[in-house]
Design a protein around this motif. Structure first.
Motif, PDB file in Angstrom:
ATOM      1  N   LEU A   1       0.828  -1.204   0.000  1.00  0.00           N
ATOM      2  CA  LEU A   1       0.000   0.000   0.000  1.00  0.00           C
ATOM      3  C   LEU A   1       0.863   1.254   0.000  1.00  0.00           C
ATOM      4  CD1 LEU A   1      -2.803   1.252   0.033  1.00  0.00           C
ATOM      5  CD2 LEU A   1      -2.786   1.068   2.523  1.00  0.00           C
ATOM      6  N   ALA A   2       1.925   1.252   0.765  1.00  0.00           N
ATOM      7  CA  ALA A   2       2.831   2.415   0.802  1.00  0.00           C
ATOM      8  C   ALA A   2       3.434   2.669  -0.576  1.00  0.00           C
ATOM      9  CB  ALA A   2       3.930   2.195   1.841  1.00  0.00           C
ATOM     10  N   GLU A   3       3.812   1.600  -1.268  1.00  0.00           N
ATOM     11  CA  GLU A   3       4.383   1.740  -2.610  1.00  0.00           C
ATOM     12  C   GLU A   3       3.340   2.283  -3.591  1.00  0.00           C
ATOM     13  OE1 GLU A   3       7.337   2.045  -5.213  1.00  0.00           O
ATOM     14  OE2 GLU A   3       7.604   1.427  -3.125  1.00  0.00           O
ATOM     15  N   GLN A   4       2.110   1.785  -3.502  1.00  0.00           N
ATOM     16  CA  GLN A   4       1.036   2.266  -4.382  1.00  0.00           C
ATOM     17  C   GLN A   4       0.751   3.742  -4.120  1.00  0.00           C
ATOM     18  OE1 GLN A   4      -1.973  -0.578  -3.318  1.00  0.00           O
ATOM     19  NE2 GLN A   4      -1.428  -1.982  -4.973  1.00  0.00           N
ATOM     20  N   LEU A   5       0.700   4.118  -2.847  1.00  0.00           N
ATOM     21  CA  LEU A   5       0.430   5.518  -2.506  1.00  0.00           C
ATOM     22  C   LEU A   5       1.577   6.417  -2.955  1.00  0.00           C
ATOM     23  CD1 LEU A   5      -1.181   5.074   1.017  1.00  0.00           C
ATOM     24  CD2 LEU A   5      -2.335   5.691  -1.118  1.00  0.00           C
ATOM     25  N   LYS A   6       2.791   5.915  -2.857  1.00  0.00           N
ATOM     26  CA  LYS A   6       3.952   6.679  -3.323  1.00  0.00           C
ATOM     27  C   LYS A   6       3.842   6.930  -4.828  1.00  0.00           C
ATOM     28  CE  LYS A   6       8.983   6.378  -3.496  1.00  0.00           C
ATOM     29  NZ  LYS A   6      10.135   5.534  -3.167  1.00  0.00           N
ATOM     30  N   LEU A   7       3.484   5.895  -5.581  1.00  0.00           N
ATOM     31  CA  LEU A   7       3.309   6.045  -7.027  1.00  0.00           C
ATOM     32  C   LEU A   7       2.214   7.050  -7.351  1.00  0.00           C
ATOM     33  CD1 LEU A   7       3.596   2.402  -8.327  1.00  0.00           C
ATOM     34  CD2 LEU A   7       4.983   4.324  -9.054  1.00  0.00           C
ATOM     35  N   LEU A   8       1.087   6.927  -6.648  1.00  0.00           N
ATOM     36  CA  LEU A   8      -0.053   7.812  -6.917  1.00  0.00           C
ATOM     37  C   LEU A   8       0.127   9.207  -6.332  1.00  0.00           C
ATOM     38  CD1 LEU A   8      -2.938   5.245  -6.427  1.00  0.00           C
ATOM     39  CD2 LEU A   8      -1.959   6.074  -8.576  1.00  0.00           C
ATOM     40  N   GLY A   9       1.158   9.395  -5.516  1.00  0.00           N
ATOM     41  CA  GLY A   9       1.445  10.705  -4.949  1.00  0.00           C
ATOM     42  C   GLY A   9       2.078  11.661  -5.950  1.00  0.00           C
ATOM     43  N   ASP A  10       2.477  11.134  -7.089  1.00  0.00           N
ATOM     44  CA  ASP A  10       3.042  11.964  -8.152  1.00  0.00           C
ATOM     45  C   ASP A  10       1.899  12.510  -9.004  1.00  0.00           C
ATOM     46  OD1 ASP A  10       5.654  12.523  -9.929  1.00  0.00           O
ATOM     47  OD2 ASP A  10       3.979  11.943 -11.235  1.00  0.00           O
ATOM     48  N   LYS A  11       1.880  13.817  -9.208  1.00  0.00           N
ATOM     49  CA  LYS A  11       0.770  14.455  -9.933  1.00  0.00           C
ATOM     50  C   LYS A  11       0.609  13.909 -11.352  1.00  0.00           C
ATOM     51  CE  LYS A  11      -0.955  18.873 -11.566  1.00  0.00           C
ATOM     52  NZ  LYS A  11      -0.645  20.268 -11.805  1.00  0.00           N
ATOM     53  N   THR A  12       1.711  13.707 -12.042  1.00  0.00           N
ATOM     54  CA  THR A  12       1.625  13.209 -13.420  1.00  0.00           C
ATOM     55  C   THR A  12       1.033  11.813 -13.452  1.00  0.00           C
ATOM     56  OG1 THR A  12       3.508  14.570 -14.087  1.00  0.00           O
ATOM     57  CG2 THR A  12       2.950  12.704 -15.509  1.00  0.00           C
ATOM     58  N   ARG A  13       1.508  10.921 -12.582  1.00  0.00           N
ATOM     59  CA  ARG A  13       0.977   9.557 -12.571  1.00  0.00           C
ATOM     60  C   ARG A  13      -0.478   9.531 -12.135  1.00  0.00           C
ATOM     61  NH1 ARG A  13       6.467   8.442 -11.246  1.00  0.00           N
ATOM     62  NH2 ARG A  13       6.118   8.540  -9.009  1.00  0.00           N
ATOM     63  N   LEU A  14      -0.835  10.371 -11.184  1.00  0.00           N
ATOM     64  CA  LEU A  14      -2.224  10.430 -10.744  1.00  0.00           C
ATOM     65  C   LEU A  14      -3.118  10.934 -11.882  1.00  0.00           C
ATOM     66  CD1 LEU A  14      -3.912   9.837  -8.222  1.00  0.00           C
ATOM     67  CD2 LEU A  14      -3.654  12.235  -7.593  1.00  0.00           C
ATOM     68  N   THR A  15      -2.614  11.882 -12.664  1.00  0.00           N
ATOM     69  CA  THR A  15      -3.361  12.384 -13.819  1.00  0.00           C
ATOM     70  C   THR A  15      -3.525  11.295 -14.870  1.00  0.00           C
ATOM     71  OG1 THR A  15      -2.520  14.621 -13.410  1.00  0.00           O
ATOM     72  CG2 THR A  15      -3.445  14.197 -15.589  1.00  0.00           C
ATOM     73  N   ILE A  16      -2.472  10.518 -15.102  1.00  0.00           N
ATOM     74  CA  ILE A  16      -2.567   9.403 -16.051  1.00  0.00           C
ATOM     75  C   ILE A  16      -3.640   8.416 -15.599  1.00  0.00           C
ATOM     76  CG2 ILE A  16      -1.359   7.376 -16.951  1.00  0.00           C
ATOM     77  CD1 ILE A  16       1.215   9.130 -16.981  1.00  0.00           C
ATOM     78  N   VAL A  17      -3.645   8.090 -14.329  1.00  0.00           N
ATOM     79  CA  VAL A  17      -4.653   7.165 -13.794  1.00  0.00           C
ATOM     80  C   VAL A  17      -6.054   7.746 -13.982  1.00  0.00           C
ATOM     81  CG1 VAL A  17      -5.536   6.116 -11.673  1.00  0.00           C
ATOM     82  CG2 VAL A  17      -3.098   5.987 -12.196  1.00  0.00           C
ATOM     83  N   ALA A  18      -6.212   9.039 -13.731  1.00  0.00           N
ATOM     84  CA  ALA A  18      -7.519   9.683 -13.908  1.00  0.00           C
ATOM     85  C   ALA A  18      -7.961   9.626 -15.373  1.00  0.00           C
ATOM     86  CB  ALA A  18      -7.468  11.136 -13.424  1.00  0.00           C
ATOM     87  N   MET A  19      -7.022   9.780 -16.304  1.00  0.00           N
ATOM     88  CA  MET A  19      -7.358   9.703 -17.725  1.00  0.00           C
ATOM     89  C   MET A  19      -7.735   8.273 -18.106  1.00  0.00           C
ATOM     90  SD  MET A  19      -4.642  12.309 -19.551  1.00  0.00           S
ATOM     91  CE  MET A  19      -3.207  11.370 -19.094  1.00  0.00           C
ATOM     92  N   LEU A  20      -6.978   7.306 -17.593  1.00  0.00           N
ATOM     93  CA  LEU A  20      -7.255   5.909 -17.917  1.00  0.00           C
ATOM     94  C   LEU A  20      -8.535   5.417 -17.256  1.00  0.00           C
ATOM     95  CD1 LEU A  20      -3.666   4.400 -17.793  1.00  0.00           C
ATOM     96  CD2 LEU A  20      -5.023   4.991 -19.809  1.00  0.00           C
TER      97      LEU A  20
END
Length: 103
Positions: free
Chosen positions: A7-26
């Motif tokens: 969970l910590a690793e997933q939150l770290k990944l999603l804590g990046d604005k660009t990656r979070l934006t990619i997830v929102a687009m997908l």
């Protein structure tokens, strides 16, 4: 502690604005890397680097169609990530305005 580490690793990944934006687009639909580049207004290597990290974490999957690679969310088995994705604002309008340069 494996669950907390994951969970910590997933939150770290999603804590990046660009990656979070990619997830929102997908969240809206499967997208080609060139679509993601256009939406983020970034370079292809930059977008690919973020997508590689999301794929390595098992959050996105890829499929090849001709010369293009398409990405989609792969979170069906990750309810904790699904909960976060459900909180993201919709980017449907932005995604729907794509010029579909990959087709």
């Amino acid at each position: 502690m494996k669950g907390i580490d994951t969970l910590a690793e997933q939150l770290k990944l999603l804590g990046d604005k660009t990656r979070l934006t990619i997830v929102a687009m997908l969240k809206e639909r499967t997208l080609c890397v060139c679509d993601i580049v256009e939406l983020l207004e970034t370079s292809q290597p930059n977008a690919s680097q973020h997508l590689r990290k999301l794929k390595a974490a098992g959050l996105v999957s890829e499929s090849r169609k001709g010369q293009w690679i398409y990405y989609s969310l792969h979170i069906e088995d990750k309810p904790e990530v699904q909960a976060i994705v459900n909180l993201l604002p919709s980017l449907k309008e932005k995604v729907d305005q794509l010029k579909n340069v990959c087709d």
